[in-house]
Design a protein around this motif. Structure first.
Motif, PDB file in Angstrom:
ATOM      1  N   VAL A   1       9.579  39.520  80.438  1.00  0.00           N
ATOM      2  CA  VAL A   1       9.932  40.723  79.669  1.00  0.00           C
ATOM      3  C   VAL A   1      10.056  41.929  80.604  1.00  0.00           C
ATOM      4  O   VAL A   1      10.929  42.783  80.430  1.00  0.00           O
ATOM      5  CB  VAL A   1       8.890  40.986  78.575  1.00  0.00           C
ATOM      6  CG1 VAL A   1       9.261  42.229  77.764  1.00  0.00           C
ATOM      7  CG2 VAL A   1       8.756  39.782  77.651  1.00  0.00           C
TER       8      VAL A   1
ATOM      9  N   SER B   1      12.487  39.512  73.218  1.00  0.00           N
ATOM     10  CA  SER B   1      12.482  40.967  73.399  1.00  0.00           C
ATOM     11  C   SER B   1      13.848  41.576  73.116  1.00  0.00           C
ATOM     12  O   SER B   1      13.946  42.768  72.814  1.00  0.00           O
ATOM     13  CB  SER B   1      12.022  41.315  74.826  1.00  0.00           C
ATOM     14  OG  SER B   1      13.040  41.053  75.783  1.00  0.00           O
TER      15      SER B   1
ATOM     16  N   ARG C   1      11.267  45.405  73.487  1.00  0.00           N
ATOM     17  CA  ARG C   1      10.434  45.103  74.660  1.00  0.00           C
ATOM     18  C   ARG C   1       8.951  45.363  74.382  1.00  0.00           C
ATOM     19  O   ARG C   1       8.093  44.544  74.698  1.00  0.00           O
ATOM     20  CB  ARG C   1      10.853  45.964  75.866  1.00  0.00           C
ATOM     21  CG  ARG C   1      12.347  46.076  76.108  1.00  0.00           C
ATOM     22  CD  ARG C   1      12.985  44.769  76.518  1.00  0.00           C
ATOM     23  NE  ARG C   1      14.396  44.990  76.824  1.00  0.00           N
ATOM     24  CZ  ARG C   1      15.369  44.177  76.497  1.00  0.00           C
ATOM     25  NH1 ARG C   1      15.114  43.043  75.872  1.00  0.00           N
ATOM     26  NH2 ARG C   1      16.624  44.463  76.802  1.00  0.00           N
TER      27      ARG C   1
ATOM     28  N   GLY D   1      11.880  36.661  76.998  1.00  0.00           N
ATOM     29  CA  GLY D   1      12.954  37.594  77.291  1.00  0.00           C
ATOM     30  C   GLY D   1      13.956  37.665  76.140  1.00  0.00           C
ATOM     31  O   GLY D   1      14.396  38.750  75.745  1.00  0.00           O
TER      32      GLY D   1
ATOM     33  N   SER E   1      13.588  43.132  82.306  1.00  0.00           N
ATOM     34  CA  SER E   1      14.524  44.059  81.667  1.00  0.00           C
ATOM     35  C   SER E   1      13.838  45.352  81.255  1.00  0.00           C
ATOM     36  O   SER E   1      14.445  46.428  81.293  1.00  0.00           O
ATOM     37  CB  SER E   1      15.176  43.404  80.438  1.00  0.00           C
ATOM     38  OG  SER E   1      14.187  42.910  79.549  1.00  0.00           O
TER      39      SER E   1
ATOM     40  N   GLY F   1      17.508  41.030  78.133  1.00  0.00           N
ATOM     41  CA  GLY F   1      16.197  40.393  78.191  1.00  0.00           C
ATOM     42  C   GLY F   1      16.295  38.934  78.581  1.00  0.00           C
ATOM     43  O   GLY F   1      15.549  38.463  79.447  1.00  0.00           O
TER      44      GLY F   1
END
Length: 463
Positions: free
Chosen positions: A374, A321, A326, A318, A377, A174
């Motif tokens: 986010v 997450s 996520r 990121g 990934s 992430g």
């Protein structure tokens, strides 16, 4: 639907994360390869976003005068935004074309090809004659160059995200993949700086040769990104596919045959977010000048501040997450974006530079960079290894066409149709983002999923 995961430090195996015992373990991450992939993805996406930002800002500020001078101001802006939308119409076509090669020849090959196409198209725009010099031929050539930009961009962010996600180690995907959107923020910032500098020129100089320098400057970024990308290593997942001779003959066909569910989830998850992203980046610039009455010089400055904050937000979301999952992070951002449009327009219409800056910065943090950070990934983890590049590209680019590509055009049309009222625009923004929120809640959690499996995350794991 999967339940939200427990924190990463004490997370039990789940269908999203448990490996398929019939597939080999995912290769360990090479730190040097990860650094190269991160830097190349960042610079390449910076070029893509720089190209789109300078074009979008030009559409909002000067292209109506340069290429559509005989139209009324409102019609001229609509015509400018129409050429902007054409670039997004070309993105799915570019995605369809390059996806085949991304899953057959490799991620690196496509990233070099798309880079050259985007940079060359942007440079060509700076060399175009205007309407006063070439008549109707000028907007036609502008349209062709814009299509070249969009065709090249059709596999750019998806390719960078796929390469980085497949290269990074579980637990860090992430954060590292979000660097693609930090690159986008850098591109936005560079585009804003270019316009800030250009607007220091006298109006006649800006309209004659100043705008050409802005588009010509993309050549420098293209050369730097090309040097970096030529030194890239291929992702370990694709390398193993190649060694095992498992590369699909037609990745796009396989997506439509076997990967429709994750592709449609990615499409609708990005639909509303993309709409809001390009509304903040492009339409708001036009709205601030034509409806609120702020000075044109202020617009690139506020875009610069928004981009810098957005780039930091992409990394933060990121990284978050990687710890929380996520789906919960993306769901929270989407829910906030459903509620955001009305307060944004209320703040913009105050005319206060402080209120406008705060509103635009929040939009950049959530819609333009945080949410998409986010995605970088999340979306690759939705797909199996055989058609991952194609699946991510098709989902993102078709949603960008029906979302961000037409968003400035629809917003301008709504503003004109409802006598300058911002309420229909805000309702439109909220409704399309509600679609993304619903799609996210229907999606599986993918945190730390084994990317070396051929199964999509939406399929039950064999035990």
């Amino acid at each position: 639907m999967d339940s939200n995961p427990t924190p990463a430090t004490a997370r039990p195996p789940s269908p999203a994360t448990s490996p398929d015992p019939s597939t080999p373990a995912e290769p360990p991450a090479d730190p040097r390869a990860v650094r190269r992939a991160a830097l190349a993805g960042l610079i390449g996406t910076a070029l893509e976003q720089y190209d789109f930002v300078i074009y979008g800002t030009a559409s909002a500020l000067i292209f109506s005068d340069l290429f559509f001078p005989n139209a009324s101001p409102s019609v001229g802006i609509l015509a400018s935004f129409s050429t902007y939308a054409v670039g997004f119409a070309a993105r799915p076509l570019g995605g369809l074309f390059f996806s085949r090669f991304g899953d057959r020849l490799g991620r690196k090959w496509v990233l070099v090809a798309t880079l050259l196409l985007m940079g060359g198209s942007t440079l060509a725009i700076g060399l175009l004659p205007t309407y006063n010099e070439a008549g109707l031929l000028a907007p036609i050539l502008l349209l062709i160059c814009r299509m070249g930009q969009g065709f090249g961009a059709g596999a750019e962010q998806s390719g960078g995200a796929t390469l980085l996600t497949e290269t990074a180690a579980p637990g860090r995907r992430g954060r590292l993949s979000s660097l693609v959107m930090t690159g986008a923020a850098l591109g936005t910032a560079l585009g804003a700086v270019a316009w800030i500098l250009a607007q220091r020129l006298p109006d006649d100089a800006l309209m004659s040769w100043g705008w050409r320098l802005i588009f010509g400057s993309s050549l420098l970024v293209t050369v730097i990104a090309l040097v970096l990308r030529r030194k890239l290593n291929e992702s370990p997942v694709f390398t193993e596919l190649k060694e095992q001779q498992e590369r699909p003959a037609s990745p796009v066909k396989e997506v439509f045959q076997h990967g429709r569910k994750p592709m449609l989830l990615a499409l609708f998850m990005n639909f509303g977010v993309s709409t809001q992203s390009y509304t903040y980046q492009v339409f708001m610039a036009s709205y601030l000048v034509s409806s609120v009455g702020v000075d044109k010089d202020f617009v690139p400055q506020v875009l610069l501040i928004g981009a810098l904050c957005g780039g930091l937000a992409a990394i933060c979301f990121g990284t978050l997450s990687d710890r929380l999952g996520r789906r919960p992070v993306y769901s929270t951002i989407a829910a906030a974006l459903v509620l955001l449009p009305a307060p944004t327009f209320i703040a913009l219409n105050t005319g206060s530079h402080v209120a406008i800056t705060v509103a635009i910065v929040i939009g950049f943090i959530l819609a333009c960079h945080g949410s998409v950070g986010v995605q970088m990934s999340y979306f690759p983890e939705l797909f199996g290894k055989r058609y991952r590049y194609a699946g991510v590209t098709l989902g993102r680019e078709f949603s960008s066409l029906i979302g961000g590509g037409v968003a400035p055009l629809i917003c301008s049309a709504l503003l004109t149709a409802f006598s300058g009222s911002w309420i229909p625009v805000a309702v439109y923004m909220s409704l399309v983002t509600a679609v993304s929120l619903i799609a996210t809640r229907m999606s599986p959690e993918t945190l730390d999923r084994d990317l070396n499996t051929a199964a999509d995350s939406t399929e039950p794991v064999r035990r």
